[in-house]
Design an enzyme around this catalytic site. Structure first.
Site, short mmCIF file in Angstrom:
data_model
loop_
_atom_site.label_atom_id
_atom_site.label_comp_id
_atom_site.label_asym_id
_atom_site.label_seq_id
_atom_site.Cartn_x
_atom_site.Cartn_y
_atom_site.Cartn_z
N GLU A 121 7.41 -12.56 -27.15
CA GLU A 121 6.05 -12.48 -27.69
C GLU A 121 5.30 -13.77 -27.31
O GLU A 121 5.41 -14.79 -27.97
CB GLU A 121 6.09 -12.31 -29.21
CG GLU A 121 4.73 -12.01 -29.81
CD GLU A 121 4.79 -11.79 -31.31
OE1 GLU A 121 3.79 -11.29 -31.87
OE2 GLU A 121 5.81 -12.14 -31.94
N ALA A 132 -0.60 -16.32 -35.70
CA ALA A 132 0.31 -17.39 -36.09
C ALA A 132 0.97 -18.06 -34.89
O ALA A 132 1.75 -19.01 -35.06
CB ALA A 132 1.39 -16.85 -37.02
N HIS A 207 2.29 -4.84 -33.06
CA HIS A 207 1.78 -4.81 -34.43
C HIS A 207 0.30 -4.38 -34.52
O HIS A 207 -0.60 -5.20 -34.68
CB HIS A 207 2.04 -6.10 -35.19
CG HIS A 207 1.82 -7.39 -34.49
ND1 HIS A 207 0.66 -7.71 -33.82
CD2 HIS A 207 2.61 -8.50 -34.40
CE1 HIS A 207 0.74 -8.93 -33.33
NE2 HIS A 207 1.93 -9.42 -33.67
N ASN A 210 -3.07 -5.95 -36.14
CA ASN A 210 -2.91 -7.39 -36.32
C ASN A 210 -3.02 -8.11 -34.98
O ASN A 210 -2.34 -7.75 -34.02
CB ASN A 210 -1.57 -7.71 -36.98
CG ASN A 210 -1.46 -7.13 -38.38
OD1 ASN A 210 -0.66 -6.25 -38.64
ND2 ASN A 210 -2.30 -7.59 -39.27
N HIS A 245 1.36 -5.37 -46.73
CA HIS A 245 0.54 -6.58 -46.74
C HIS A 245 -0.25 -6.74 -45.44
O HIS A 245 -1.43 -7.06 -45.47
CB HIS A 245 1.42 -7.82 -46.96
CG HIS A 245 2.20 -7.79 -48.24
ND1 HIS A 245 1.61 -7.89 -49.47
CD2 HIS A 245 3.53 -7.62 -48.45
CE1 HIS A 245 2.55 -7.81 -50.41
NE2 HIS A 245 3.72 -7.66 -49.81
N ASP A 269 8.78 -7.46 -37.98
CA ASP A 269 8.21 -8.76 -37.60
C ASP A 269 8.70 -9.83 -38.57
O ASP A 269 7.99 -10.78 -38.90
CB ASP A 269 6.68 -8.70 -37.58
CG ASP A 269 6.03 -9.86 -36.81
OD1 ASP A 269 6.78 -10.63 -36.18
OD2 ASP A 269 4.80 -10.00 -36.87
N LEU A 291 -0.11 -15.41 -43.00
CA LEU A 291 0.27 -14.09 -42.50
C LEU A 291 1.01 -14.26 -41.18
O LEU A 291 0.55 -13.85 -40.13
CB LEU A 291 -0.96 -13.20 -42.34
CG LEU A 291 -0.69 -11.69 -42.21
CD1 LEU A 291 -0.02 -11.16 -43.48
CD2 LEU A 291 -1.97 -10.93 -41.96
N ALA A 292 2.15 -14.93 -41.26
CA ALA A 292 2.96 -15.17 -40.07
C ALA A 292 4.22 -14.34 -40.16
O ALA A 292 5.25 -14.77 -40.64
CB ALA A 292 3.31 -16.66 -39.96
#
Length: 366
Positions: A121, A132, A207, A210, A245, A269, A291-292
């Site tokens: 990634e 992040a 994802h 996101n 979330h 993730d 939000l990592a």
């Protein structure tokens, strides 16, 4: 070994009255229940083992540590959530550190059968959509860097890229030639750029919702982004972090309506924070974020899809097993079928994991 008195979950429904015969780590037969000496699963569900395409860590351990101990801790923890195969996932970091992870996975995977490879990634992502990821290590896909990464083509199974980068389409071509799945993500691409990437072989997005572009105004018009392109393109598989979330239930339902039960792969993730007590501190490759990644296991995602999104259980299970197996080309995994690997998860009616088996061997018991 024979498993009986279970509700078997297939991609097209749930069936009772069957038993599963396991020989030499494979499903030898699925037949009408008849054996007196079978292992009694007490009316629980029996599902294919889950396959997580995107996982960074657990229990304070991170893929980027590049050690067998860290890898084993991640595998062992996620087995408690029903995961029998996974892709250890790197982050945007100095390329030398990414190479260390790839080398370590190459060396360790023979002893850690859950590891199906690596999801890289970054670093070839958009600074605008870094999320992040650490922007200071983001790079354009220069030829010499790609050459070095492709030395590990046997280990890399998925690479997340922003296709709009200079050289992005050429990168996709090279990855596809090396049988690496190209996943659009951390991207600010327009739908036109997304379509160009798909024409070059991109069949996956990282994802969904996101760190990806969505509809925006350009002049007097509103143009689509990578998200809308993925929603509308039947050949694109969407990762979904269904932890409740990252993506609201309404958006998850919209994704389900757009892609159908075959077009979604649930991914955790999960970061090093997964499995830690509430309030514990951890980092994602040296960086913290609100939000990592997530702290979830695959069973947690299945539960959210069923209880909060309203997806039938057999379809949610397929999103965690059959779909990712098909996406990765794992022909012997992802379904309850004679001849396939005996990778199972035993799930209670309350959707808790009771046991996890890989190749017929128990790797977790509640």
């Amino acid at each position: 070994m024979i498993f009986a008195n279970a509700r078997l979950i297939f991609p097209d429904g749930i069936r009772d009255g069957l038993e599963v015969v396991v020989e030499a780590g494979k499903i030898a037969e699925i037949r009408e229940q008849s054996s007196a000496d079978a292992t009694d699963l007490r009316g629980n569900y029996l599902a294919p083992g889950f396959i997580d395409l995107h996982i960074h860590g657990a229990l304070g351990r991170d893929t980027m540590e590049a050690t067998p101990d860290a890898f084993r801790a991640v595998c062992d923890y996620h087995a408690t959530g029903g995961t029998t195969s996974l892709l250890l996932t790197t982050v945007t970091a100095p390329v030398s550190e990414i190479f260390q992870v790839l080398e370590a996975v190459r060396d360790a995977r023979g002893n850690l059968g859950q590891i199906a490879g690596v999801h890289v990634e970054g670093p070839f992502i958009s600074k605008t959509r870094a999320g992040a990821q650490r922007a200071e290590f983001i790079r354009d896909p220069e030829t010499h860097l790609v050459d070095q990464l492709l030395r590990f083509a046997d280990v890399i199974k998925i690479m997340t890229v922003a296709p709009e980068l200079p050289g992005g389409l050429a990168l996709i071509d090279r990855l596809r030639l090396n049988k690496i799945i190209v996943s659009g993500g951390h991207s600010d691409a327009t739908d036109v750029e997304g379509r160009a990437a798909a024409e070059h072989g991109m069949r996956h997005v990282t994802h969904a919702f996101n760190a990806m572009s969505s509809a925006r105004r350009r002049g007097i018009y509103r143009e689509a982004g990578l998200l809308e392109f993925a929603l509308g393109e039947p050949d694109i598989i969407c990762e979904l972090i269904a932890d409740g979330h990252h993506v609201a239930p309404t958006l998850m339902k919209m994704l389900y309506c757009a892609k159908g039960p075959r077009g979604i792969c649930l991914v955790t993730d999960a970061t090093a924070g997964a499995g830690l007590l509430a309030g514990s501190e951890f980092t994602l490759s040296g960086r913290g974020s609100a939000l990592a990644g997530s702290a979830s296991r695959m069973i947690d995602l299945v539960r959210v899809m069923v209880n909060r999104v309203g997806v039938p259980l057999d379809e949610a299970i397929a999103m965690a097993s059959t779909n990712p197996a098909r996406a990765l080309g794992l022909a012997t995994k992802g379904k309850l079928e004679a001849g396939l690997d005996a990778d199972f998860v035993v799930i209670s009616p309350e959707l808790q994991v009771e046991q996890t088996f890989r190749a017929g061997q128990e790797i977790f018991r509640l």
